[in-house]
Design a protein around this motif. Structure first.
Motif, mmCIF file in Angstrom:
data_model
loop_
_atom_site.group_PDB
_atom_site.id
_atom_site.type_symbol
_atom_site.label_atom_id
_atom_site.label_comp_id
_atom_site.label_asym_id
_atom_site.label_seq_id
_atom_site.Cartn_x
_atom_site.Cartn_y
_atom_site.Cartn_z
ATOM 1 N N LYS A 240 0.836 -1.198 0.000
ATOM 2 C CA LYS A 240 0.000 0.000 0.000
ATOM 3 C C LYS A 240 0.873 1.251 0.000
ATOM 4 C CE LYS A 240 -3.698 2.306 2.607
ATOM 5 N NZ LYS A 240 -4.559 2.222 3.805
ATOM 6 N N LEU A 241 0.563 2.193 -0.878
ATOM 7 C CA LEU A 241 1.313 3.447 -0.943
ATOM 8 C C LEU A 241 0.999 4.286 0.292
ATOM 9 C CD1 LEU A 241 3.203 5.251 -2.624
ATOM 10 C CD2 LEU A 241 1.166 6.239 -3.696
ATOM 11 N N LEU A 242 2.024 4.512 1.120
ATOM 12 C CA LEU A 242 1.852 5.279 2.363
ATOM 13 C C LEU A 242 2.311 6.713 2.221
ATOM 14 C CD1 LEU A 242 3.207 2.633 4.934
ATOM 15 C CD2 LEU A 242 0.834 3.033 4.243
ATOM 16 N N TYR A 243 3.284 6.929 1.342
ATOM 17 C CA TYR A 243 3.844 8.286 1.195
ATOM 18 C C TYR A 243 4.329 8.470 -0.243
ATOM 19 C CZ TYR A 243 7.242 12.092 1.439
ATOM 20 O OH TYR A 243 7.939 13.247 1.187
ATOM 21 N N HIS A 244 4.034 9.646 -0.799
ATOM 22 C CA HIS A 244 4.544 10.025 -2.117
ATOM 23 C C HIS A 244 4.870 11.512 -2.075
ATOM 24 C CE1 HIS A 244 4.931 10.703 -6.406
ATOM 25 N NE2 HIS A 244 4.856 9.391 -6.624
ATOM 26 N N SER A 245 6.117 11.842 -2.411
ATOM 27 C CA SER A 245 6.579 13.224 -2.250
ATOM 28 C C SER A 245 5.779 14.210 -3.104
ATOM 29 C CB SER A 245 8.064 13.322 -2.598
ATOM 30 O OG SER A 245 8.321 12.863 -3.917
ATOM 31 N N SER A 260 3.746 5.587 10.076
ATOM 32 C CA SER A 260 3.467 5.040 11.407
ATOM 33 C C SER A 260 2.097 4.375 11.441
ATOM 34 C CB SER A 260 3.539 6.137 12.475
ATOM 35 O OG SER A 260 2.456 7.048 12.336
ATOM 36 N N MET A 261 1.258 4.677 10.439
ATOM 37 C CA MET A 261 -0.046 4.028 10.348
ATOM 38 C C MET A 261 0.074 2.639 9.726
ATOM 39 S SD MET A 261 -1.999 6.265 11.712
ATOM 40 C CE MET A 261 -0.610 6.852 12.697
ATOM 41 N N GLY A 262 1.244 2.321 9.187
ATOM 42 C CA GLY A 262 1.460 1.009 8.587
ATOM 43 C C GLY A 262 1.695 -0.046 9.646
ATOM 44 N N GLU A 263 2.004 -1.262 9.208
ATOM 45 C CA GLU A 263 2.108 -2.379 10.140
ATOM 46 C C GLU A 263 3.485 -3.005 10.185
ATOM 47 O OE1 GLU A 263 -1.000 -5.123 10.319
ATOM 48 O OE2 GLU A 263 -2.466 -3.551 10.661
ATOM 49 N N GLY A 264 4.483 -2.330 9.698
ATOM 50 C CA GLY A 264 5.815 -2.914 9.808
ATOM 51 C C GLY A 264 6.710 -2.646 8.628
ATOM 52 N N PRO A 265 7.014 -3.679 7.832
ATOM 53 C CA PRO A 265 7.984 -3.530 6.755
ATOM 54 C C PRO A 265 7.541 -2.517 5.704
ATOM 55 C CG PRO A 265 7.583 -5.850 7.218
ATOM 56 C CD PRO A 265 6.555 -5.078 7.969
ATOM 57 N N THR A 266 8.505 -1.847 5.107
ATOM 58 C CA THR A 266 8.215 -0.865 4.064
ATOM 59 C C THR A 266 9.233 -0.973 2.939
ATOM 60 O OG1 THR A 266 9.468 0.776 5.343
ATOM 61 C CG2 THR A 266 7.057 0.855 5.517
ATOM 62 N N VAL A 267 8.822 -0.504 1.770
ATOM 63 C CA VAL A 267 9.696 -0.414 0.605
ATOM 64 C C VAL A 267 9.879 1.064 0.284
ATOM 65 C CG1 VAL A 267 9.993 -1.010 -1.830
ATOM 66 C CG2 VAL A 267 8.868 -2.627 -0.283
ATOM 67 N N LEU A 268 11.102 1.567 0.468
ATOM 68 C CA LEU A 268 11.426 2.966 0.189
ATOM 69 C C LEU A 268 12.054 3.051 -1.197
ATOM 70 C CD1 LEU A 268 11.733 5.922 1.283
ATOM 71 C CD2 LEU A 268 14.047 5.247 1.996
ATOM 72 N N ILE A 269 11.515 3.924 -2.036
ATOM 73 C CA ILE A 269 12.000 4.055 -3.411
ATOM 74 C C ILE A 269 12.343 5.515 -3.693
ATOM 75 C CG2 ILE A 269 11.458 3.711 -5.858
ATOM 76 C CD1 ILE A 269 9.456 1.598 -5.011
ATOM 77 N N ILE A 270 13.491 5.717 -4.323
ATOM 78 C CA ILE A 270 13.954 7.059 -4.685
ATOM 79 C C ILE A 270 14.251 7.103 -6.176
ATOM 80 C CG2 ILE A 270 15.772 8.793 -4.364
ATOM 81 C CD1 ILE A 270 16.226 7.552 -1.560
ATOM 82 N N LYS A 271 13.720 8.108 -6.844
ATOM 83 C CA LYS A 271 14.154 8.420 -8.205
ATOM 84 C C LYS A 271 14.902 9.739 -8.119
ATOM 85 C CE LYS A 271 12.687 9.399 -12.930
ATOM 86 N NZ LYS A 271 11.540 9.563 -13.875
ATOM 87 N N PRO A 387 17.180 13.709 -4.699
ATOM 88 C CA PRO A 387 15.924 13.038 -5.049
ATOM 89 C C PRO A 387 14.968 13.923 -5.849
ATOM 90 C CG PRO A 387 16.475 12.701 -2.736
ATOM 91 C CD PRO A 387 17.379 13.774 -3.250
ATOM 92 N N GLU A 388 14.318 13.301 -6.802
ATOM 93 C CA GLU A 388 13.254 13.965 -7.563
ATOM 94 C C GLU A 388 11.888 13.494 -7.082
ATOM 95 O OE1 GLU A 388 12.097 13.173 -11.992
ATOM 96 O OE2 GLU A 388 13.605 14.769 -11.983
ATOM 97 N N VAL A 389 11.786 12.182 -6.809
ATOM 98 C CA VAL A 389 10.551 11.595 -6.286
ATOM 99 C C VAL A 389 10.920 10.589 -5.200
ATOM 100 C CG1 VAL A 389 8.441 10.317 -6.831
ATOM 101 C CG2 VAL A 389 9.473 11.799 -8.568
ATOM 102 N N ILE A 390 10.137 10.574 -4.129
ATOM 103 C CA ILE A 390 10.327 9.612 -3.039
ATOM 104 C C ILE A 390 8.993 8.933 -2.767
ATOM 105 C CG2 ILE A 390 10.995 9.283 -0.618
ATOM 106 C CD1 ILE A 390 12.524 11.984 -0.875
#
Length: 433
Positions: A240-245, A260-271, A387-390
């Motif tokens: 689920k997308l939690l944050y988009h810059s 912090s509303m998520g339930e644990g593991p996350t995938v952080l992506i930077i362009k 970063p351009e997009v996070i």
């Protein structure tokens, strides 16, 4: 007539049968008879077309697998003995036997020379099998784009006499598979029943706001498949997308509040502004700490212009880093440290000021260095990144989830225990609760 003898059993078949339980052999026999009946062979053999249709392997890859399973007899007849011997090697053999079988498999021309064209044919068949044109979610514009990205990490070190181009050695192939676990899983599961849980075929379902422009999203479905190959099956079900810059702005506090509303593991992506795309899988929730934390499930990855996964090497346990202005101020007060010595932001691996990947709390710059924690190179074109997009996606693992809603309802100090510990050190916790 009494001296007549039945043909000797192939010793490879006798050996392979010992790798399976009686129930498993009975199941294989039932499968064989079903497919042989479809092949209209009087239950004697399976035809290439029925074999490829059932296992979902088409084109040159499907034909090559059929040839390997039938031991290159070229009679277009796959017997029960062939099936048992192939599965005995491919699924029950030693690691080297399995890798050698797969190495032969991707040489789709069968000429003993593994070239880029062989891998392109394999990847095309793979993408056709995994991705349906009707699947929902953002995808890359063409298969060729992801094929090039996957092949950019390949090494071709074998010099072949009479060939202008080098070929891929067995060691080159194993190294390439380590970078692409989704590809390795796919290639290692082609004789398994074609059900939704077959390794290498699973693509995480990407959840995002319905009104969001999907052109803004970096995480294409092919990228998610690549990253998900390094995770367990239940961790690659829904993200689920939690944050988009572009939607939430460049804000550390907003980022921390959203995830912090998520339930644990996350995938952080930077362009970044160089056009490179990369990031990290954080196996533990992002929480403010005074030192590195996390576990050995975390990893770094590249998505463009090269696809790669870099898992922990065991060289150290510097997995995740998260610190903010408030947290640094508390450490300054408690420990008499200079805030200049403690980076403010999010990081993976390496050491302080020399991270495998680091994003400053301002979200406008960061760094990436060669990193012994993950055995990873610099993930971008330069060590300093802009970063351009996070993006940050929450991994909605359906097994073993814990309800974090009570924690989310608590105070800031309750949610960030490390900050409370720092306040305790300076005698402020009780007055601040």
């Amino acid at each position: 007539m009494g001296n007549a003898q039945s043909p000797a059993t192939d010793p490879r078949f006798a050996s392979a049968t010992r790798s399976f339980t009686k129930q498993k052999l009975d199941d294989l026999k039932s499968l064989f008879l079903s497919l042989a009946t479809q092949s209209q062979s009087n239950a004697k053999y399976i035809s290439p077309s029925v074999f490829q249709a059932y296992f979902g392997i088409k084109g040159p890859l499907g034909q090559r697998m059929f040839n390997l399973v039938t031991q290159n007899r070229n009679d277009q007849k796959l017997t029960f003995e062939d099936l048992v011997i192939a599965k005995g090697i491919y699924e029950k053999g030693t690691p080297d036997e399995i890798e050698d079988f797969i190495y032969q498999l991707v040489d789709v021309t069968g000429d003993g020379i593994l070239e880029r064209s062989d891998l392109e044919a394999v990847l095309t068949a793979m993408l056709d099998a995994v991705f349906s044109p009707n699947d929902a979610g953002p995808v890359l514009s063409s298969h060729q784009g992801i094929i090039d990205i996957f092949l950019n990490g390949a090494t071709f070190s074998n010099k072949v006499e009479g060939c202008a181009k080098n070929s891929m050695s067995f060691e080159d192939f194993k190294s390439w598979c380590r970078l692409l676990p989704s590809v390795r899983k796919f290639l290692g599961s082609l004789l398994m029943p074609p059900d939704p849980g077959r390794p290498g075929f699973q693509v995480p379902h990407l959840l995002h706001p319905e009104n969001m422009d999907t052109d803004l999203i970096i995480l294409r479905r092919e990228y998610a498949w690549h990253i998900g190959g390094a995770l367990s099956q239940h961790e690659a079900e829904e993200w689920k997308l939690l944050y988009h810059s572009a939607v939430n702005g460049l804000s550390f506090n907003t980022f921390m509040g959203n995830i912090s509303m998520g339930e644990g593991p996350t995938v952080l992506i930077i362009k970044d502004k160089e056009g490179c795309i990369y990031g990290g899988y954080a196996s533990q929730p992002w929480e403010r700490h005074s030192d590195f934390y996390g576990d050995m499930k975390s990893f770094l990855f590249q998505l463009c212009p090269q696809a790669s996964i870099y898992r922990p090497t065991g060289a150290n346990t510097n997995l995740q880093w998260a610190s903010s202005n408030l947290h640094i101020a508390l450490i300054d007060c408690a420990m008499n440290f200079s805030s200049e010595s403690i980076p403010n932001g999010l990081g993976f691996g390496g050491r302080v000021h020399h991270f495998g990947l680091f994003l400053s709390a301002s979200f406008d710059q960061g760094q990436t260095f060669t990193c012994t924690t993950f055995g990873s190179p610099c993930l971008s074109k330069a060590s300093r990144i802009y970063p351009e997009v996070i993006e940050c996606w929450g991994v909605l693992a359906k097994e073993g989830q814990q309800d974090r809603s009570d924690a989310a309802k608590g105070t800031v100090l309750e949610r960030f225990k490390e900050d409370r510990h720092m306040l305790n050190l300076v005698g402020l916790a009780n007055s601040s609760s």
